[in-house]
Design a protein around this motif. Sequence first.
Motif, PDB file in Angstrom:
ATOM      1  N   PHE A 162     -19.015  75.692  24.876  1.00  0.00           N
ATOM      2  CA  PHE A 162     -18.983  74.228  24.814  1.00  0.00           C
ATOM      3  C   PHE A 162     -17.905  73.766  23.853  1.00  0.00           C
ATOM      4  O   PHE A 162     -17.335  74.546  23.101  1.00  0.00           O
ATOM      5  CB  PHE A 162     -20.323  73.671  24.344  1.00  0.00           C
ATOM      6  CG  PHE A 162     -21.467  74.027  25.247  1.00  0.00           C
ATOM      7  CD1 PHE A 162     -21.292  74.100  26.618  1.00  0.00           C
ATOM      8  CD2 PHE A 162     -22.720  74.293  24.738  1.00  0.00           C
ATOM      9  CE1 PHE A 162     -22.343  74.419  27.459  1.00  0.00           C
ATOM     10  CE2 PHE A 162     -23.781  74.619  25.560  1.00  0.00           C
ATOM     11  CZ  PHE A 162     -23.593  74.692  26.922  1.00  0.00           C
ATOM     12  N   TRP A 215     -24.657  73.099  19.679  1.00  0.00           N
ATOM     13  CA  TRP A 215     -24.208  71.884  20.380  1.00  0.00           C
ATOM     14  C   TRP A 215     -25.276  70.797  20.247  1.00  0.00           C
ATOM     15  O   TRP A 215     -24.980  69.656  19.908  1.00  0.00           O
ATOM     16  CB  TRP A 215     -23.912  72.185  21.863  1.00  0.00           C
ATOM     17  CG  TRP A 215     -23.144  71.094  22.516  1.00  0.00           C
ATOM     18  CD1 TRP A 215     -21.789  70.941  22.533  1.00  0.00           C
ATOM     19  CD2 TRP A 215     -23.675  69.962  23.214  1.00  0.00           C
ATOM     20  NE1 TRP A 215     -21.452  69.786  23.200  1.00  0.00           N
ATOM     21  CE2 TRP A 215     -22.579  69.173  23.631  1.00  0.00           C
ATOM     22  CE3 TRP A 215     -24.964  69.544  23.532  1.00  0.00           C
ATOM     23  CZ2 TRP A 215     -22.735  67.990  24.345  1.00  0.00           C
ATOM     24  CZ3 TRP A 215     -25.120  68.355  24.240  1.00  0.00           C
ATOM     25  CH2 TRP A 215     -24.011  67.597  24.646  1.00  0.00           C
ATOM     26  N   GLY A 256     -20.240  59.591  31.975  1.00  0.00           N
ATOM     27  CA  GLY A 256     -20.228  61.047  31.877  1.00  0.00           C
ATOM     28  C   GLY A 256     -21.570  61.664  31.548  1.00  0.00           C
ATOM     29  O   GLY A 256     -21.647  62.826  31.181  1.00  0.00           O
ATOM     30  N   SER A 260     -24.913  62.784  33.180  1.00  0.00           N
ATOM     31  CA  SER A 260     -25.724  63.017  34.371  1.00  0.00           C
ATOM     32  C   SER A 260     -27.154  63.280  33.917  1.00  0.00           C
ATOM     33  O   SER A 260     -27.397  64.136  33.080  1.00  0.00           O
ATOM     34  CB  SER A 260     -25.176  64.226  35.122  1.00  0.00           C
ATOM     35  OG  SER A 260     -26.117  64.664  36.058  1.00  0.00           O
ATOM     36  N   PRO A 320     -30.987  64.396  34.898  1.00  0.00           N
ATOM     37  CA  PRO A 320     -31.710  65.120  35.950  1.00  0.00           C
ATOM     38  C   PRO A 320     -32.975  64.374  36.389  1.00  0.00           C
ATOM     39  O   PRO A 320     -34.049  64.546  35.820  1.00  0.00           O
ATOM     40  CB  PRO A 320     -32.052  66.452  35.274  1.00  0.00           C
ATOM     41  CG  PRO A 320     -32.094  66.149  33.812  1.00  0.00           C
ATOM     42  CD  PRO A 320     -31.178  64.987  33.564  1.00  0.00           C
ATOM     43  N   SER A 358     -37.180  71.537  39.712  1.00  0.00           N
ATOM     44  CA  SER A 358     -36.022  71.448  40.588  1.00  0.00           C
ATOM     45  C   SER A 358     -36.435  71.042  41.986  1.00  0.00           C
ATOM     46  O   SER A 358     -37.440  71.527  42.529  1.00  0.00           O
ATOM     47  CB  SER A 358     -35.326  72.794  40.635  1.00  0.00           C
ATOM     48  OG  SER A 358     -34.479  72.828  41.745  1.00  0.00           O
ATOM     49  N   THR A 363     -35.911  76.679  34.243  1.00  0.00           N
ATOM     50  CA  THR A 363     -35.833  75.788  33.083  1.00  0.00           C
ATOM     51  C   THR A 363     -36.948  74.745  33.101  1.00  0.00           C
ATOM     52  O   THR A 363     -36.944  73.813  32.296  1.00  0.00           O
ATOM     53  CB  THR A 363     -34.469  75.064  33.033  1.00  0.00           C
ATOM     54  OG1 THR A 363     -34.306  74.302  34.222  1.00  0.00           O
ATOM     55  CG2 THR A 363     -33.329  76.050  32.898  1.00  0.00           C
ATOM     56  N   TRP A 414     -25.792  82.091  30.033  1.00  0.00           N
ATOM     57  CA  TRP A 414     -26.010  81.092  28.984  1.00  0.00           C
ATOM     58  C   TRP A 414     -27.337  81.380  28.299  1.00  0.00           C
ATOM     59  O   TRP A 414     -28.391  81.378  28.936  1.00  0.00           O
ATOM     60  CB  TRP A 414     -26.037  79.697  29.611  1.00  0.00           C
ATOM     61  CG  TRP A 414     -26.121  78.579  28.606  1.00  0.00           C
ATOM     62  CD1 TRP A 414     -25.406  78.447  27.470  1.00  0.00           C
ATOM     63  CD2 TRP A 414     -26.959  77.424  28.691  1.00  0.00           C
ATOM     64  NE1 TRP A 414     -25.739  77.275  26.836  1.00  0.00           N
ATOM     65  CE2 TRP A 414     -26.687  76.633  27.558  1.00  0.00           C
ATOM     66  CE3 TRP A 414     -27.908  76.982  29.625  1.00  0.00           C
ATOM     67  CZ2 TRP A 414     -27.346  75.418  27.324  1.00  0.00           C
ATOM     68  CZ3 TRP A 414     -28.539  75.788  29.398  1.00  0.00           C
ATOM     69  CH2 TRP A 414     -28.258  75.004  28.253  1.00  0.00           C
ATOM     70  N   ILE A 473     -22.675  72.557  32.783  1.00  0.00           N
ATOM     71  CA  ILE A 473     -23.093  73.855  33.298  1.00  0.00           C
ATOM     72  C   ILE A 473     -24.277  73.608  34.220  1.00  0.00           C
ATOM     73  O   ILE A 473     -25.122  72.734  33.978  1.00  0.00           O
ATOM     74  CB  ILE A 473     -23.433  74.876  32.199  1.00  0.00           C
ATOM     75  CG1 ILE A 473     -24.375  74.293  31.171  1.00  0.00           C
ATOM     76  CG2 ILE A 473     -22.189  75.430  31.553  1.00  0.00           C
ATOM     77  CD1 ILE A 473     -24.894  75.350  30.207  1.00  0.00           C
ATOM     78  N   LYS A 526     -28.999  72.181  39.491  1.00  0.00           N
ATOM     79  CA  LYS A 526     -29.498  71.369  38.378  1.00  0.00           C
ATOM     80  C   LYS A 526     -28.502  71.419  37.205  1.00  0.00           C
ATOM     81  O   LYS A 526     -28.106  72.509  36.787  1.00  0.00           O
ATOM     82  CB  LYS A 526     -30.837  71.956  37.938  1.00  0.00           C
ATOM     83  CG  LYS A 526     -31.672  71.154  36.997  1.00  0.00           C
ATOM     84  CD  LYS A 526     -33.000  71.909  36.807  1.00  0.00           C
ATOM     85  CE  LYS A 526     -33.985  71.194  35.942  1.00  0.00           C
ATOM     86  NZ  LYS A 526     -35.270  71.930  35.876  1.00  0.00           N
ATOM     87  N   ILE A 527     -28.140  70.261  36.690  1.00  0.00           N
ATOM     88  CA  ILE A 527     -27.258  70.224  35.521  1.00  0.00           C
ATOM     89  C   ILE A 527     -28.072  70.540  34.275  1.00  0.00           C
ATOM     90  O   ILE A 527     -29.085  69.894  33.993  1.00  0.00           O
ATOM     91  CB  ILE A 527     -26.571  68.856  35.395  1.00  0.00           C
ATOM     92  CG1 ILE A 527     -25.543  68.705  36.521  1.00  0.00           C
ATOM     93  CG2 ILE A 527     -25.881  68.698  34.047  1.00  0.00           C
ATOM     94  CD1 ILE A 527     -24.716  67.450  36.457  1.00  0.00           C
ATOM     95  N   LEU A 528     -27.635  71.563  33.538  1.00  0.00           N
ATOM     96  CA  LEU A 528     -28.376  71.994  32.352  1.00  0.00           C
ATOM     97  C   LEU A 528     -27.800  71.406  31.074  1.00  0.00           C
ATOM     98  O   LEU A 528     -28.503  71.267  30.083  1.00  0.00           O
ATOM     99  CB  LEU A 528     -28.366  73.522  32.271  1.00  0.00           C
ATOM    100  CG  LEU A 528     -28.941  74.220  33.513  1.00  0.00           C
ATOM    101  CD1 LEU A 528     -28.719  75.723  33.430  1.00  0.00           C
ATOM    102  CD2 LEU A 528     -30.422  73.912  33.674  1.00  0.00           C
ATOM    103  N   ASN A 529     -26.548  71.111  31.093  1.00  0.00           N
ATOM    104  CA  ASN A 529     -25.925  70.451  29.937  1.00  0.00           C
ATOM    105  C   ASN A 529     -24.595  69.870  30.401  1.00  0.00           C
ATOM    106  O   ASN A 529     -23.954  70.417  31.297  1.00  0.00           O
ATOM    107  CB  ASN A 529     -25.682  71.449  28.804  1.00  0.00           C
ATOM    108  CG  ASN A 529     -25.395  70.768  27.489  1.00  0.00           C
ATOM    109  OD1 ASN A 529     -25.763  69.608  27.302  1.00  0.00           O
ATOM    110  ND2 ASN A 529     -24.730  71.448  26.579  1.00  0.00           N
ATOM    111  N   SER A 530     -24.229  68.764  29.817  1.00  0.00           N
ATOM    112  CA  SER A 530     -22.910  68.204  30.138  1.00  0.00           C
ATOM    113  C   SER A 530     -22.238  67.774  28.846  1.00  0.00           C
ATOM    114  O   SER A 530     -22.914  67.418  27.875  1.00  0.00           O
ATOM    115  CB  SER A 530     -23.030  67.031  31.116  1.00  0.00           C
ATOM    116  OG  SER A 530     -23.764  65.974  30.545  1.00  0.00           O
TER     117      SER A 530
END
Lengths: 856, 173
Positions: A283, A450, A584, A586, A588, A738, A748, B107, B136, B143-147
């Motif tokens: 990152f 991060w 920017g 997104s 979920p 999901s 996750t 990751w 990612i 599924k977006i895990l982090n942006s």
Amino acid sequence: MKVVRQRMIKPILKLLQQKSFLMIPLLGVLTSCNPTEITGTGVRSNVIVNDGSFDGKAYIYKDNPTMMAGSKYGPSNPDMGSFLDQKAELVTTNTTLTGNCGIELFFYGSRNFSLNNCIRVLSDITSSQPVPRKEDRTYIFPPGSPEFYQTNALYHLSLGTQTFLDKMAFAYNQIHSLPLSIPKSIPSYLGNSKLFWLKGVYNADSKLYKNDYLTAYANCTTEDGAAYYSPAGPELCFGFMSEYPGFQFIQDPSVVYHELAHALVDVMLNMRNGTSSTQYHPFRSGMGFLAYDEAKSINEGIADYYSFVMNKRTHVGEWALGRTVNQSRPLSEDSPYHITGINESPDGRLSYPQFLLYDPNNPDKAVEDEHYAGQIITHYLVALTKELQNQCGLTSEEDGGHGKATSFVMLLMAETLSELGDLNAKSVDAYGAPFADSYFFNNLDSSSSWLWSQTINPMNYRKFSQIFAKNIYKYISGNLCPNFEKNESEKLLDDYGLLLFKTYNNNGNSTKDRNIVYNHAVSFIPNQPLTPVSEDNRRKSVLVSKQLIDLAQKTESVSDRITYYTIDNQSDMDFLLKQLLFKGLSIPLSTNVSGIKYNNGNIKISPGEVLAIVPNLLNTSNSTMAGVQLLANDWDHVHITDENSGNFKPCVVDTTTTVDQGAEAGASCVDSPTVPYPDKNYIRLIENQTSKKFPLNAVAPVCMVQLDEGETSRWVSQNEFRKKQGLSLVDKDCLGYSTSGSGDTDFTFNPHECLARFLPGANDAFFSKIDPQKTFYETVVKESPRGEFNYGNLLVMEVNKWVPPGTKFRCRLRARFSNCSDCYTDGSNSNDDFLDYEYNGHKPFKVINFDFDVNE
Amino acid sequence: MNKHYYLPIFGLVALLVAAYYFRNSSSEINDPFVSAQSKVSKTSPLVPEESAADVDLAEGMPEPSLDKGITQDSSPEWKELLEENLRAQGGDEIEEIKIDKVDSFVWSHEGVSLNVDSVVITIRGRQNQRTKFRAIVDPKNGKILNSWDRPIVEYADPSKRRGIKVDPRYHQE
């Protein structure tokens, strides 16, 4: 066209490409040998004769039209040709509009590092190839043409970049000439990693950062914003305003330097995030989140300061912002643009938090905006520069010491930002390379860094000021300019209300153990003493206890006070979600069990809704609270009692949730040598796919639910609730699962947020300030011209459509603010700051219990 | 002496300096990593005061913070699934989505190790607004895990930025 001496010039130009620092003397040679300079009178659209001395050159506007033609010069159809300098300037030695970067670093010997084509300029986002040099080997295009603006853009961007790299070389060379016993953050391997510029590839074959170059769109077609910096490019865009034909933001170099500085801030933040040419953290650090917050304000303040570095002028955007929307900004208290009472005396400084919402052009308006708030940082940095010029004997230098003093400040900036943005979480290095030990000294650890640096413990005015002051103490008072003593530094910070810390937090203890210090990781860094702030110097910086912030309640005297605002109408939420995406972020969304189609707009929380919440925080103290952050992300507030289900009992963290209500006052809710509280690692409450068990030391979602069992009720995990109360919801009917039909497991997925949750990325709200005895709404929103909440004030939540109406939730949010007396230290340990892992718990925060019932 | 006479002299001196420099320096542009030890030069004027021999040289490079993750099946339609997720948020405002996969790695985060894809997402709106950011993604389900790397957009007049209006029902007289 006539070109002479080509054979002589070409090899010199080739050398120039590689050795850009030799440009100045060599240009002297060229000039001396060729006095036939084409003077800049009349139209300069063509060079009649180029004997080689005009190769790569063009005529440049050095400043904006307001500075060249006066403040009355209007913004429509400016005659840019009339503002060009008399002398042609070298734009690039390359054959297209691209620039090269170079830096010379000393670390046991001198080394030059260069990146060719580090900047390229295009017209707009539809262009793909930089403009080639003209046949006459110049870049002299007709004034006002797209190519003309691209040429000027490259000139200013190259100048701004090379100035920055020169200052970074100064910073690097100064600090690495100091004894190894002094902990330093600018890494010695900066040249090898190439992170003196915007390069960061994940591995050698990766295209993660496939572009070394910063792309600038000089004639950007965006009208949405005036300009932007997009680190994902990385790219800069300079737009226009349709109401002023012929006007473009690129016409104002002060804005170009401001925008470039956002990229330079990114460079400094990420200097430590690569350790060689092949090892990079996945990152990148950024400064500022979505809407208003203090990290973003500091970023804007630094960007304005960089305009001062380049122009030596204490004003920014006179043309692009001033002549168009009356929004140019002064950078020093001596500016006549300020209101009466602001001056350079200690009491007249633009201080925090009083001037956070101050727009000098419309001083009666109160608007939460990072540019206005950032003025405090800019004014402080400019004042510091002036102090250094005076105190360090620099005024006798040709430029009055501007160059050297700004180099000192940029050294401090690079040290500060490279520490703050360190995602490898080490903060310092061993000799010439990072240390391998698993000790971490900032941002918790390398896997959670991060999250820590951006959300849990992000940069705010306190954190920035503290580390910046530490570096002044270490590098300026301790080395470069002993005349500028600690007391003077503290007094100046206090003039700006920024003396918000009690110690310099410079004893180098690790993020997880107070007994582990730098010395355990790097043997030649001895134990560092903790330096306290002299309390006598704290005159204007007021600190307030976190106990004095809470949710507002309706009272007899203030009958229209609202505890929290709910935004659940479809149009606002549709607009908000789209805005967040185009910023920017997104989110979920759990489209199978919630969505704005369920939103009923009754300003209550109903099943299936995606809604925004603004908890209305009340300041019960007699001083202003500022930089208030409200976190709704997972934290360690539970005792996990069952590893097969992950179900838990909430810890007793305040008087609101008691043992009688099912809470736990002992066990893993209490710190002990064997089971520390809070957890030292940030582990989510997710089932391990191999062992099929949940971790016992994990953070939990903030929202618990009330389970009724006969005569009693208790607060439980949403996972426990969904399997009782006749719900029997399967995983696929939970929030956060999901929606893919292609797999049967979502690795996750967290079942403990099955029913109601704050959405990842939108679970962190920020409020600029809250006046004494007022709520945030009363302080800011009610007084603002539009009566609106900023996006950054909102927490976005989704509710499962299967939640039975009447279900009661309690969400344990955590609040803290920048001028808080007990959010960063509690008086124990000589006022040393809390360790990073402690931000996993409640100690640094006031727990805000947000209770709600799901409505019909 | 007329000051113009200085220029050729200055040029000559500069060329001599340049020639001396080129003779004594090697091209070090983009060369591979040089270990800390090999860079030690006691002749440098900027050598720190401790002797190079006294210091613990390069206490080791860190291992990347990556480990073996869960090898989840990558869905062939992950890009479509990701696009679907983005459209769920952006709705009809989205004109075009571009997803560039740039990397794949394991990751390790928050107690879970996953194979992830790193992407750059570019979105163009109906009104020609544009955004670009990195993320990612779980390649199994999009599924977006982090942006991160979100744009910083400057608005010329901050007071004209639209927020969310307070519902008038909250403060009715």
